[in-house]
Design an enzyme around this catalytic site. Structure first.
Site, PDB file in Angstrom:
ATOM      1  N   THR A   1       0.824  -1.213   0.000  1.00  0.00           N
ATOM      2  CA  THR A   1       0.000   0.000   0.000  1.00  0.00           C
ATOM      3  C   THR A   1       0.856   1.260   0.000  1.00  0.00           C
ATOM      4  O   THR A   1       0.390   2.327  -0.350  1.00  0.00           O
ATOM      5  CB  THR A   1      -0.927   0.031   1.231  1.00  0.00           C
ATOM      6  OG1 THR A   1      -0.131  -0.145   2.409  1.00  0.00           O
ATOM      7  CG2 THR A   1      -1.966  -1.066   1.160  1.00  0.00           C
TER       8      THR A   1
ATOM      9  N   ASP B   1       8.752  10.402   7.300  1.00  0.00           N
ATOM     10  CA  ASP B   1       8.462  11.154   6.074  1.00  0.00           C
ATOM     11  C   ASP B   1       7.352  12.183   6.297  1.00  0.00           C
ATOM     12  O   ASP B   1       6.893  12.817   5.350  1.00  0.00           O
ATOM     13  CB  ASP B   1       8.107  10.220   4.920  1.00  0.00           C
ATOM     14  CG  ASP B   1       6.790   9.498   5.104  1.00  0.00           C
ATOM     15  OD1 ASP B   1       6.501   9.095   6.245  1.00  0.00           O
ATOM     16  OD2 ASP B   1       6.048   9.323   4.117  1.00  0.00           O
TER      17      ASP B   1
ATOM     18  N   GLU C   1      -7.059   5.021  10.288  1.00  0.00           N
ATOM     19  CA  GLU C   1      -6.839   4.719  11.710  1.00  0.00           C
ATOM     20  C   GLU C   1      -5.378   4.715  12.108  1.00  0.00           C
ATOM     21  O   GLU C   1      -5.047   4.817  13.288  1.00  0.00           O
ATOM     22  CB  GLU C   1      -7.485   3.370  12.039  1.00  0.00           C
ATOM     23  CG  GLU C   1      -6.631   2.141  11.803  1.00  0.00           C
ATOM     24  CD  GLU C   1      -6.204   1.918  10.357  1.00  0.00           C
ATOM     25  OE1 GLU C   1      -5.176   1.274  10.127  1.00  0.00           O
ATOM     26  OE2 GLU C   1      -6.907   2.406   9.440  1.00  0.00           O
ATOM     27  N   SER C   2      -4.465   4.646  11.135  1.00  0.00           N
ATOM     28  CA  SER C   2      -3.032   4.618  11.437  1.00  0.00           C
ATOM     29  C   SER C   2      -2.433   6.018  11.524  1.00  0.00           C
ATOM     30  O   SER C   2      -1.238   6.196  11.337  1.00  0.00           O
ATOM     31  CB  SER C   2      -2.295   3.788  10.381  1.00  0.00           C
ATOM     32  OG  SER C   2      -2.562   4.281   9.089  1.00  0.00           O
TER      33      SER C   2
ATOM     34  N   ARG D   1       9.251  -1.769  -0.020  1.00  0.00           N
ATOM     35  CA  ARG D   1      10.042  -1.610   1.197  1.00  0.00           C
ATOM     36  C   ARG D   1      10.923  -2.828   1.404  1.00  0.00           C
ATOM     37  O   ARG D   1      10.599  -3.933   0.978  1.00  0.00           O
ATOM     38  CB  ARG D   1       9.132  -1.432   2.423  1.00  0.00           C
ATOM     39  CG  ARG D   1       8.361  -0.128   2.428  1.00  0.00           C
ATOM     40  CD  ARG D   1       7.572   0.027   3.705  1.00  0.00           C
ATOM     41  NE  ARG D   1       6.709   1.219   3.674  1.00  0.00           N
ATOM     42  CZ  ARG D   1       5.877   1.553   4.655  1.00  0.00           C
ATOM     43  NH1 ARG D   1       5.785   0.800   5.731  1.00  0.00           N
ATOM     44  NH2 ARG D   1       5.137   2.637   4.560  1.00  0.00           N
TER      45      ARG D   1
ATOM     46  N   ASP E   1       5.973  11.306  11.764  1.00  0.00           N
ATOM     47  CA  ASP E   1       6.898  10.201  11.518  1.00  0.00           C
ATOM     48  C   ASP E   1       7.987  10.628  10.535  1.00  0.00           C
ATOM     49  O   ASP E   1       8.094  11.798  10.173  1.00  0.00           O
ATOM     50  CB  ASP E   1       6.141   8.955  11.064  1.00  0.00           C
ATOM     51  CG  ASP E   1       5.542   9.101   9.670  1.00  0.00           C
ATOM     52  OD1 ASP E   1       5.395  10.241   9.197  1.00  0.00           O
ATOM     53  OD2 ASP E   1       5.228   8.069   9.048  1.00  0.00           O
TER      54      ASP E   1
ATOM     55  N   ARG F   1       2.369  11.096   8.835  1.00  0.00           N
ATOM     56  CA  ARG F   1       1.501  10.702   9.951  1.00  0.00           C
ATOM     57  C   ARG F   1       1.745  11.627  11.129  1.00  0.00           C
ATOM     58  O   ARG F   1       2.810  12.229  11.250  1.00  0.00           O
ATOM     59  CB  ARG F   1       1.767   9.246  10.355  1.00  0.00           C
ATOM     60  CG  ARG F   1       1.498   8.274   9.222  1.00  0.00           C
ATOM     61  CD  ARG F   1       1.644   6.838   9.667  1.00  0.00           C
ATOM     62  NE  ARG F   1       1.577   5.956   8.511  1.00  0.00           N
ATOM     63  CZ  ARG F   1       1.281   4.671   8.579  1.00  0.00           C
ATOM     64  NH1 ARG F   1       1.014   4.105   9.742  1.00  0.00           N
ATOM     65  NH2 ARG F   1       1.250   3.927   7.498  1.00  0.00           N
TER      66      ARG F   1
ATOM     67  N   SER G   1       8.544   5.132   5.530  1.00  0.00           N
ATOM     68  CA  SER G   1       7.647   5.684   6.546  1.00  0.00           C
ATOM     69  C   SER G   1       8.293   5.577   7.929  1.00  0.00           C
ATOM     70  O   SER G   1       9.444   5.979   8.102  1.00  0.00           O
ATOM     71  CB  SER G   1       6.283   4.979   6.477  1.00  0.00           C
ATOM     72  OG  SER G   1       5.331   5.624   7.287  1.00  0.00           O
ATOM     73  N   HIS G   2       7.590   5.029   8.916  1.00  0.00           N
ATOM     74  CA  HIS G   2       8.104   4.988  10.287  1.00  0.00           C
ATOM     75  C   HIS G   2       8.892   3.717  10.576  1.00  0.00           C
ATOM     76  O   HIS G   2       9.236   3.440  11.722  1.00  0.00           O
ATOM     77  CB  HIS G   2       6.948   5.108  11.276  1.00  0.00           C
ATOM     78  CG  HIS G   2       5.898   4.036  11.112  1.00  0.00           C
ATOM     79  ND1 HIS G   2       4.888   4.140  10.183  1.00  0.00           N
ATOM     80  CD2 HIS G   2       5.725   2.838  11.725  1.00  0.00           C
ATOM     81  CE1 HIS G   2       4.131   3.058  10.245  1.00  0.00           C
ATOM     82  NE2 HIS G   2       4.610   2.252  11.175  1.00  0.00           N
TER      83      HIS G   2
END
Length: 554
Positions: A50, A315, A401-402, A54, A313, A318, A153-154
């Site tokens: 998604t 990048d 939700e994230s 990675r 986070d 979030r 991301s994180h």
């Protein structure tokens, strides 16, 4: 190849990492260039989830070969889409982002692609890339632009990530990512010296005629007043703080403070690719997850110092919000507060503008939307589902939700079509200044009106075959009529907002629900569940959900 000596003493959750457990950066970069993926090993192939591809160079899943092939595939894909404008190239502060940036630019320049990079070769947050693409593409007389953002991301410090954003500015859809993934794997399979991958030296790429420098920071920061109302914050006495978590926004926050919020205190304003300043996550690993109480332990510990503090986070797509009254807000709670505040404090937004949520987000959002008399778009997991609605202005807010969200400009036009971790933090300051109540207090007011839900996600073991069955379930395979003592009101395998497959199952009742989805990386499936009747009822939902799903897939 190992990242460090064998770990004798594990890190403790919520505590700083032990020096012996930090990633060995020199070995990480050496592995990026020296290890080559085996195309016959599934874990070493290019795989777009998604949020792009990675992996880690130690595992031969994020290496020079991968990035060269993916970039060449993107060059070829954008040609099929007649995307002939510039490509904006961004990177975050993960150690692997720097060499991947160099690899990508070498391939882009060799292919004669007009590429726009930060003027100082600095870091660029994901939402800033989206903002740049949309700003450029507003001028319909120019060729359409797109972008690449290099970030996992994180994820932990040893990871790398690579995402493609088409001219819509948001995450690429599965049609695009599958094409890019397949082509990249074909290029890798042909061997490391494949002439189909064009490439020139770093020095030549950096000085190429079509490599341009761009002041990303000024373009984004100067536009912020069009999405955040800084009026209530003028001469504020609120104590505000931000922790960039060593991420891509680290040089943005001082400029934001200088222009709009002189009282904003910037915590940890430095970059360190080992991320040794973090407190470790639930499993003792370092993650820059601003929704995790373990990773955010330092900010939570100092909550009494600030009226509102926020973080983003690596990048900066979030957000995490910490208030003096409640500590770290659950992401679902803050999404509901944002929606209630925005739709009552953006007078220029049309009365027809709706709200977007993922189907595993809290049902209090549905109740808030109903109370506001606004349309609700409930979609599968993935921010790409909000892109069209944000572009045409039919969605005022999109959130998951994230802890990922974005919203429209104050005039009702699109701001970004990817998650923006900076503006929810700034909005928390705006709403506190305007209402005199912090987001935690505002959430308590919402629960008094709409109920107080209890929400949790758990994992359950499943084989690959069982996960495949879960992803292809039909509502007819679920024969239960009740869930936790209440009649079932809906059994969903497609999202009600757009009829797209959810890759799993959602079952709802009047006061609770659960959703089950297979994990893309582990032999488990995830159960998201919520109850408006308390913790005991939630446990009952979780137990019955697991039983119900197990029967359906076995």
């Amino acid at each position: 190849m190992s990242s460090s000596p064998a770990i004798q003493t594990p890190n403790q959750p919520g505590q700083p990492p032990l020096p012996a457990n930090l990633v060995d950066l020199s070995r990480l970069i050496t592995a990026y260039y020296s290890l080559h993926p085996d195309p016959h090993v599934p874990s070493q192939r290019v795989a777009f989830g998604t949020s792009g591809h990675r992996g880690s160079s130690f595992a031969a899943s994020f290496n020079d070969d991968h990035i060269a092939a993916i970039t060449q595939a993107i060059v070829e894909y954008r040609a099929t889409q007649h995307t002939t404008g510039p490509l904006f190239l961004a990177k975050d502060t993960h150690a692997l982002s720097e060499p991947a940036f160099a690899t990508a630019l070498e391939v882009l320049a060799a292919n004669n692609v007009e590429t726009i990079i930060d003027e100082h070769l600095g870091y660029t947050p994901t939402p800033v890339l989206s903002h740049a693409i949309l700003t450029r593409n507003q001028n319909h007389k120019l060729h359409r632009a797109d972008g690449i953002v290099i970030t996992p991301s994180h994820n932990p410090p040893e990871d790398g990530g690579f995402k493609y954003n088409p001219p819509s500015g948001g995450p690429a859809d599965t049609t695009a990512t599958k094409w890019i993934e397949n082509r990249a794997n074909d290029l890798i399979a042909a061997g490391p010296d494949n002439p189909a991958i064009k490439r020139i030296s770093w020095f030549r790429a950096l000085s190429a005629d079509k490599t341009y420098r761009h002041d990303y920071i000024t373009a984004y920061v100067n536009d912020l007043a069009n999405v955040i109302d800084f009026g209530p914050l003028r001469n504020t006495t609120l104590k505000l703080a931000v922790d960039p978590l060593g991420g891509a926004g680290v040089h943005y926050w001082p400029r934001i403070a200088e222009k709009y919020l002189p009282s904003l205190q910037i915590l940890n304003p430095n970059v360190d690719a080992t991320f040794r300043f973090m407190t470790t996550d639930w499993d003792g690993r370092i993650r820059m997850d601003c929704s995790s109480p373990y990773a955010m332990a330092s900010l939570i510990k100092n909550k009494a110092k600030y009226d509102v503090a926020f973080a983003a986070d690596t990048d900066h797509d979030r957000h995490g919000i910490v208030t003096r009254t409640t500590g770290l807000l659950n992401p679902n709670h803050y999404l509901a507060v944002c929606i209630q505040y925005l739709f009552t404090n953006r007078p220029e937004w049309s009365e027809k503008v709706g709200i977007g949520k993922t189907l595993v987000s809290s049902s209090i959002i549905d109740r808030v939307a109903k109370g506001l008399n606004r349309p609700m778009l409930e979609v599968p997991v993935g921010f790409k589902w909000f892109v069209d609605g944000l572009i045409d202005g039919s969605l005022g807010f999109g959130g998951e939700e994230s802890a990922g969200a974005t919203f429209l400009r104050r005039n009702g036009h699109v701001w970004t079509t990817d998650k923006d971790g900076l503006i929810p933090g700034l909005l928390s300051a705006e709403m506190t200044a305007r209402t005199g109540k912090d987001p935690g207090q505002l959430y308590v007011e919402l629960t008094a009106k709409y109920g107080n839900p209890v929400y949790e996600r758990i994992d359950a073991a499943a084989t690959k075959d069982q996960k495949a069955k879960l992803g292809k379930l039909s509502p007819q395979q679920v024969t239960a009529e009740q869930l936790a003592g209440e009649p079932i009101t809906a059994i969903l395998t497609e999202a009600p907002g757009n009829d797209a497959p959810i890759g799993g199952l959602k079952v709802t009742t009047e006061n609770g629900w659960f959703a089950a989805r297979p994990s893309g990386t582990e032999d488990v499936y995830k159960i998201y569940a919520e109850s408006f009747k308390g913790k005991d009822h939630l446990k009952q939902i979780q137990t019955e959900a697991q039983d119900l799903v197990n029967k359906a897939i076995r």
